[in-house]
Design an enzyme around this catalytic site. Sequence first.
Site, PDB file in Angstrom:
ATOM      1  N   HIS A  21      -6.076   2.626   1.528  1.00  0.00           N
ATOM      2  CA  HIS A  21      -5.197   3.740   1.904  1.00  0.00           C
ATOM      3  C   HIS A  21      -5.709   4.521   3.129  1.00  0.00           C
ATOM      4  O   HIS A  21      -4.967   4.774   4.074  1.00  0.00           O
ATOM      5  CB  HIS A  21      -5.049   4.726   0.745  1.00  0.00           C
ATOM      6  CG  HIS A  21      -4.626   4.093  -0.539  1.00  0.00           C
ATOM      7  ND1 HIS A  21      -3.588   3.191  -0.609  1.00  0.00           N
ATOM      8  CD2 HIS A  21      -5.089   4.214  -1.794  1.00  0.00           C
ATOM      9  CE1 HIS A  21      -3.436   2.809  -1.864  1.00  0.00           C
ATOM     10  NE2 HIS A  21      -4.337   3.401  -2.601  1.00  0.00           N
ATOM     11  N   ASP A  34       0.898  -1.153   0.000  1.00  0.00           N
ATOM     12  CA  ASP A  34       0.000   0.000   0.000  1.00  0.00           C
ATOM     13  C   ASP A  34       0.933   1.199   0.000  1.00  0.00           C
ATOM     14  O   ASP A  34       1.553   1.509   1.022  1.00  0.00           O
ATOM     15  CB  ASP A  34      -0.889   0.007   1.250  1.00  0.00           C
ATOM     16  CG  ASP A  34      -1.884   1.165   1.218  1.00  0.00           C
ATOM     17  OD1 ASP A  34      -1.545   2.232   0.660  1.00  0.00           O
ATOM     18  OD2 ASP A  34      -2.994   1.019   1.746  1.00  0.00           O
ATOM     19  N   HIS A  35       1.046   1.852  -1.169  1.00  0.00           N
ATOM     20  CA  HIS A  35       2.122   2.841  -1.281  1.00  0.00           C
ATOM     21  C   HIS A  35       1.924   4.024  -0.337  1.00  0.00           C
ATOM     22  O   HIS A  35       2.868   4.757  -0.070  1.00  0.00           O
ATOM     23  CB  HIS A  35       2.324   3.281  -2.734  1.00  0.00           C
ATOM     24  CG  HIS A  35       1.219   4.097  -3.292  1.00  0.00           C
ATOM     25  ND1 HIS A  35       0.097   3.542  -3.828  1.00  0.00           N
ATOM     26  CD2 HIS A  35       1.063   5.434  -3.388  1.00  0.00           C
ATOM     27  CE1 HIS A  35      -0.700   4.501  -4.235  1.00  0.00           C
ATOM     28  NE2 HIS A  35      -0.148   5.655  -3.980  1.00  0.00           N
TER      29      HIS A  35
END
Length: 484
Positions: free
Chosen positions: A240, A177-178
Amino acid sequence: MVSRVIPVDVFDLVIFGGTGDLARRKILPGLYRRFVAGQMPGDSRIIGAARADLTDEGFREQVRAAIAEFVPKARQDQAAIEGFLGRIHYVSIDATGTGGWAALKALMRENVVRAFYFSVAPSLFGDIAQRLSEYGIADAWSRIVVEKPFGRDLASAKALNAVLAKHFNETQIYRIDHYLGKETVQNLMAVRFANILFEPLWKAEYIDHVQITVAETVGVDGRGAYYDKSGAMRDMVQNHMMQLLCLIAMEPPYHFDPDAVRDEKLKVIRALKPVPKEDIVRGQYGAGKGEKGYLVHSENPASKTESYIALKVQVSNWRWQGVPFYLRTGKRLRARASEIAITFRQPPHAIFDDATGWHANVLVIRLQPNEGMDLMVMIKEPGPGGMRLMQVPLDMSFADALGAEADDVPDAYERLIMDVIRGNQTLFMRGDEVEAAWAWTDPIIQGWEARGDRPQTYDPGSSGPEDALMLMHRDGRRWREIRE
Ligand code: NAD
């Protein structure tokens, strides 16, 4: 300030989907930057693996073009680019068949870290995992990195976890999950747990509410068909924004250790209350200002998919009793801005007459643009004329604080890929976390689907639907302005 680069072991990183959009825009340019930073030690290699029939040289040309397009010009150094391209190889592979797997096996080396990045559609994850194990390409020390979306509901996420678990242990699976790789997001943990200043105030007694905003100016454009099956809740909130909420709400872990951190995040997800329908506002952008409107892009004239969502979320535990977390995210909004804002309560007793000058303390954590933090504090307005109050920010922009240029702060992907090589899972989602997040999300989506709710239309370039304002107003609060 000289940055400290933590060494990594020699590695072979195979990128399935190495010719795809994500690899071109993020993964390969990020790896080039890590190479320049000295983090591709010895003869570490990157092996592209995708459907296209390419030679090493052909793939290198694609990588060269990706660097030219996506690395800032000032960071492009011809000698470094040639050195980096020398580390690049390619295997043409059929994820669902037999082609290319023997060649990939022949290319792998003993005694180096083996990492496999699944930058392909999730429907291929199972096929690739199975072949890596059948062909003996992955060993017990190998790691796999899987991209989002990780399922579209609890059942599909469980199925995906199960198929990966057939061939890999949880300690080998890195669900990326950037958002967790962003400098500011990690700094949130440093600010909370490395200072005595904040943590004593980090609870319902002193915090009034929390706002988390992820606003985009882009629409769904070319991705309309994909997005229509997803929507803002699945695309942004379940992953996110949930991760951001967890980092704010979690208890201090006993150590900065992967499972200790993830155990605490999991407890937060499990403590999330179901969200009643009056605490949800969904929107869909309409036409105007040169924008054709969501429905045109989605190609479904009756689509009820939301391109915007706002929710009031409650965490049911002692620390957060009665403190709402307001989440909002949307496309085609007035500015591209992501931030977390923690608004503190009023002092218990007002000693100054200047009632109008008082504003709550707010800790703003900016994810983009200009990553950094602001702490809004009250001071005396300078000059004569009595005690008038004013609010000023104590500003900490990372680029300024580190003496770095904005484009020199490592990108989230770079940081996370290096964590994979180091074998550090702290910033990756564990399987049970993802499942718990879907278990909370599913009934919310099922609720509006069963009711047949239609999202409210909002103007492109605006702050979102009118009803979202009401979500705050009825609690006597207001959203922060969305601005870059
Ligand atoms: P893409 O369509 O641009 O690329 C897909 C890649 O997969 C190509 O390299 C293609 O050759 C390869 N591929 C497809 N079928 C194959 C097969 N049968 N055998 C071998 N290789 C095959 O996709 P993308 O946009 O790069 O996305 C990749 C993954 O990353 C997806 O899971 C996507 O959801 C996720 N993701 C992408 C972005 C983005 O910005 N593009 C952002 C977040 C997550």
